[in-house]
Design a protein around this motif. Structure first.
Motif, PDB file in Angstrom:
ATOM      1  N   ASP A 141      -3.396  45.543   1.124  1.00  0.00           N
ATOM      2  CA  ASP A 141      -1.996  45.236   1.426  1.00  0.00           C
ATOM      3  C   ASP A 141      -1.169  45.342   0.144  1.00  0.00           C
ATOM      4  O   ASP A 141      -1.229  44.465  -0.711  1.00  0.00           O
ATOM      5  CB  ASP A 141      -1.884  43.831   2.032  1.00  0.00           C
ATOM      6  CG  ASP A 141      -0.545  43.616   2.716  1.00  0.00           C
ATOM      7  OD1 ASP A 141       0.368  44.433   2.473  1.00  0.00           O
ATOM      8  OD2 ASP A 141      -0.423  42.648   3.481  1.00  0.00           O
ATOM      9  N   GLU A 142      -0.456  46.435   0.013  1.00  0.00           N
ATOM     10  CA  GLU A 142       0.393  46.716  -1.151  1.00  0.00           C
ATOM     11  C   GLU A 142      -0.351  46.543  -2.478  1.00  0.00           C
ATOM     12  O   GLU A 142       0.020  45.711  -3.306  1.00  0.00           O
ATOM     13  CB  GLU A 142       1.654  45.834  -1.123  1.00  0.00           C
ATOM     14  CG  GLU A 142       2.443  46.054   0.159  1.00  0.00           C
ATOM     15  CD  GLU A 142       3.880  45.588   0.074  1.00  0.00           C
ATOM     16  OE1 GLU A 142       4.360  45.322  -1.035  1.00  0.00           O
ATOM     17  OE2 GLU A 142       4.529  45.505   1.124  1.00  0.00           O
TER      18      GLU A 142
ATOM     19  N   GLN B 111      -1.225  40.743   0.075  1.00  0.00           N
ATOM     20  CA  GLN B 111       0.034  41.204  -0.519  1.00  0.00           C
ATOM     21  C   GLN B 111       0.455  40.275  -1.656  1.00  0.00           C
ATOM     22  O   GLN B 111       0.760  40.705  -2.755  1.00  0.00           O
ATOM     23  CB  GLN B 111       1.111  41.243   0.566  1.00  0.00           C
ATOM     24  CG  GLN B 111       2.465  41.661   0.066  1.00  0.00           C
ATOM     25  CD  GLN B 111       3.444  41.832   1.220  1.00  0.00           C
ATOM     26  OE1 GLN B 111       3.092  41.702   2.391  1.00  0.00           O
ATOM     27  NE2 GLN B 111       4.681  42.123   0.902  1.00  0.00           N
TER      28      GLN B 111
ATOM     29  N   THR C 200       2.050  43.628   7.504  1.00  0.00           N
ATOM     30  CA  THR C 200       1.126  42.563   7.104  1.00  0.00           C
ATOM     31  C   THR C 200       0.629  41.804   8.326  1.00  0.00           C
ATOM     32  O   THR C 200      -0.549  41.432   8.410  1.00  0.00           O
ATOM     33  CB  THR C 200       1.822  41.610   6.116  1.00  0.00           C
ATOM     34  OG1 THR C 200       2.199  42.340   4.956  1.00  0.00           O
ATOM     35  CG2 THR C 200       0.906  40.483   5.712  1.00  0.00           C
TER      36      THR C 200
HETATM   37 MG   LIG Z   1       3.764  42.737   4.071  1.00  0.00          MG
END
Ligand SMILES: [Mg+2]
Ligand SMILES: Nc1ncnc2c1ncn2[C@@H]1O[C@H](COP(=O)(O)OP(=O)(O)OP(=O)(O)O)[C@@H](O)[C@H]1O
Lengths: 261, 403
Positions: free
Chosen positions: A181-182, A90, A44
């Motif tokens: 992000d995810e 995220q 991240t």
């Molecule tokens: Mg992360």
């Protein structure tokens, strides 16, 4: 073909902690690339450096290296977005008290030109621009299957739809590359499968590159053409899914985690 | 269950009796050096708090019940008006006619009060841009009002410049001050921002109070020209009417512009900035630009009203621009409903007209404001009128896509 994003020797220090340690990475147009690694590996933080939320300690971030490349280190996040990199977060960061459509229209903001004069007098040009923007955003929502919720507040959406709305909002900035992000975090297996199709569909129809962080190995292995692996801030491997699966270093880093899942 | 409730109320009653004991019960007569014990007061407070705490808890419970979550009257009214443009136009027309004919039935005193109320509507709408739309808590708004007022006072008394020429200058100068304030506070949010803006307001006032050569200090500036309406010679009453009508026009223009700002690209950006600054920047919105625009636009309206204020009263001094003034304008916005234009109008009318017409209570004005604010924050934090947002319709898109 030239690289759409090229990162050389990226380093990010938080006080004494080196969260990202001279990482190299490139993404070619229309490529799907994954960035994986155990928790706290610095993934991240890497995204935050690329998208201008942090200014990296060292290294170069180049966009569009075919036209000589623009070094975007230290650019403000909005300038990075104008250059064609759009991201999701995220921990979902929507605008909870704005409607779904308004959320997406915020993404459109940097591609619109109405100024104060246009806002106050709402001339023909401004009205046409607003209508066009709203319609384009609606089309994006349709693509992601969210159009029914268009007047709903973002905070009222179910979790999976909120993740999709983040993608829709990022798409509205008309990016050349998406950084996710995810995107599958917190989704059930069925939703994750749908998301896999969705991401591939976005790449195919929009012709944009995708760089994604993900812990779901099935999604990563199915979707990505190349994979980078980070651990303790360093890049420990890169290559095709098959290469990564059989890389002893990666297996060591993931010891205890089932990479074939 | 009931026993528990009674014990709760008893505790509250005893606690309050204890707290108010020194001021409500003991009365020292310093002349005769006697102490008077007013036990009856204690009984009143005990019984009052006992009963009051039941009511308070009942209200709290009612608020949390899901059935109470249904849309409020204000939301339903606004939705109805949005769907029925004819009724909306009719209502607007009726209000306009009422405003236009109002001075014919009223004396100068009443007209004056209404002019002041209209000025506060405009000030409230201006501050609403900063606080309600962009979510930047500004406690020094009165500074821009002062900038406008002193701009006109000084330019008029030294160079004899007329009202209509100074009006845009005052607005522009206030906007520049808005940007000057905006730069250092760009990174600040919430409480920190509030403190710095509070300080800014005080700095401006203190400068005006102490820089005698420039602003004539605490004695202020007198003999400022009234506005000039098409070169007409007006007597005092006609001037009152003239200023009133000018303020009506001003208010309408402001409502119109602020409404448009709210539903524009910039208005959307302000909303997003208020909700999540990092996400907002990551989606391509420049923080600096967007925030400065809010400060500058908000300040412009304060500057314009400052010019009007100086012209209307023909005398100004720094005492007119204290923090209390900022607090009143902020209360208008918060009480009425942040981000809602009808809310701010209602807030201004309540905050300005009620104290005027209830002079007998004027001593308790601050007490009542404070109490009302606390009650509002508990029971209706969104303000009297909740912000109603327009919705988009997509019949056009559906047809275009053949769906
Ligand atoms: Mg992360
Ligand atoms: N703003 C910050 N200040 C100080 N340390 C930070 C900051 N952000 C991240 N870190 C640290 O940097 C390291 C990398 O964090 P990062 O969030 O990038 O990991 P990640 O790979 O995204 O992990 P996850 O898979 O859990 O999301 C962690 O040790 C974290 O504590």
């Amino acid at each position: 073909m030239e690289n759409i994003l090229e990162v050389k020797g990226l380093t990010m220090d938080f006080g004494g902690l080196r969260a990202v340690d001279s990482v190299d990475l490139y993404v070619k147009p229309k490529e799907i690339v994954a960035l994986i690694g155990p928790n706290g590996a610095g993934k991240t933080t890497f995204f935050n450096c690329v998208t201008g939320i942090y200014t990296p300690t060292k290294g170069d971030i180049l966009v569009n290296s075919n036209r000589g490349g623009v070094r975007i280190n230290g650019f403000k996040p909005n300038r990075v977005t104008e250059r064609g990199l759009a991201r999701t977060f995220q921990n979902i960061r929507l605008f909870p008290n704005m409607t779904v459509l308004e959320n997406v229209m915020i993404g459109k903001h940097c591609r619109l030109s109405a100024k104060i004069f246009g806002a106050l007098f709402r001339d023909k040009k401004t009205r046409a621009e607003e209508l066009k923007a709203a319609q384009e955003c609606y089309v994006i929502l349709e693509k992601l299957g969210l159009e029914k919720t268009c007047d709903e507040l973002a905070s009222n959406l179910p979790y999976g739809d909120q993740r999709k709305l983040e993608i829709a909002r990022a798409l509205a900035t008309e990016p050349k590359m998406l950084l996710l992000d995810e995107p599958a975090a917190g989704m059930n297996p069925q939703e994750t499968v749908d998301l896999t199709h969705l991401i591939r569909m976005i790449r195919d129809t929009e012709q944009i590159a995708i760089l994604l962080i993900e812990h779901d190995m099935k999604l990563v292995m199915n979707l990505s053409e190349r994979i980078y692996v980070m651990d303790h801030g360093q890049k420990i491997a890169d290559g095709t899914p098959v290469e990564i699966r059989n890389n002893p270093e990666v297996i060591k880093a993931y010891l205890g985690e089932d990479i074939d899942a | 269950m009931i026993a528990q409730e009674i014990i709760k109320s008893l505790k509250a009653a005893i606690w309050f009796m204890f707290l108010t004991f020194p001021i409500m019960v003991i009365k020292v007569n310093t002349v005769y050096k006697t102490i008077e014990w007013r036990w009856m007061n204690m009984v009143f407070i005990g019984v009052g708090v006992f009963v009051g705490s039941f009511v308070w808890r009942w209200l709290l419970e009612r608020k949390d019940k899901p059935s109470a979550k249904k849309e409020s009257i204000s939301t339903r009214t606004q939705a109805y008006l949005a769907e029925n443009p004819i009724s909306k136009r009719a209502l607007q027309g009726a209000l306009l006619v009422a405003l236009l004919f109002f001075p014919m039935f009223m004396d100068a005193y009443q007209i004056n009060i209404f002019t002041v109320a209209l000025m506060y509507i405009v000030l409230g709408l201006g501050l609403n841009i900063v606080v309600g739309l962009a979510g930047l808590l500004d406690l020094g708004y009165v500074a821009f009002y002062a900038v406008g007022a002193y701009t006109y006072a000084l330019l008029n008394t030294t160079f004899g410049m007329s009202f209509w020429i100074v009006l845009p200058i005052g607005g522009a100068l206030a906007a520049i001050f808005g940007i000057l304030l905006g730069f250092p506070v760009l990174r600040l949010r919430g409480d920190y921002l509030a403190i710095v803006t509070l300080g800014f307001g005080e700095i401006i006032r203190l400068v005006l109070e102490n820089w005698n050569d420039f602003s004539h200090g605490p004695s202020g500036i007198a003999g400022i020209d009234k506005p000039n309406f098409f070169g007409l010679e007006l007597n005092l009453n006609q001037m009152t009417d003239g200023v009133y009508y000018m303020m009506v026009v001003f208010t309408i223009i402001t409502i119109f512009f602020v409404g448009r700002l709210q539903n524009s690209r910039i208005g959307r950006a302000w909303l997003a900035l208020r909700e999540d600054e990092i996400a907002c920047q990551a989606m391509g919105i420049g923080r600096t630009r967007t925030k400065l625009m809010a400060f500058a636009l908000g300040a412009t309206w304060a500057g314009l009203m400052g010019v009007v204020f100086a012209a209307k009263t023909s005398f100004i001094n720094p005492a007119s621009f204290t923090f209390l003034e900022s607090a009143i304008i902020l209360s208008i916005v918060v009480l009425g409903g942040m981000g809602s234009i009808p809310g701010v109008i209602l807030g201004a009318l309540i905050m300005i007209l009620l104290p005027e017409y209830m002079r007998t209570f004027s001593e308790y004005r601050m007490l009542v404001f404070g109490g009302a604010m606390v009650v509002m924050m508990v029971f209706r934090p969104q303000g009297l009128v909740s912000n109603f947002r327009r919705k988009y319709s997509f019949h056009g898109v559906d047809e275009r896509l053949g769906g």
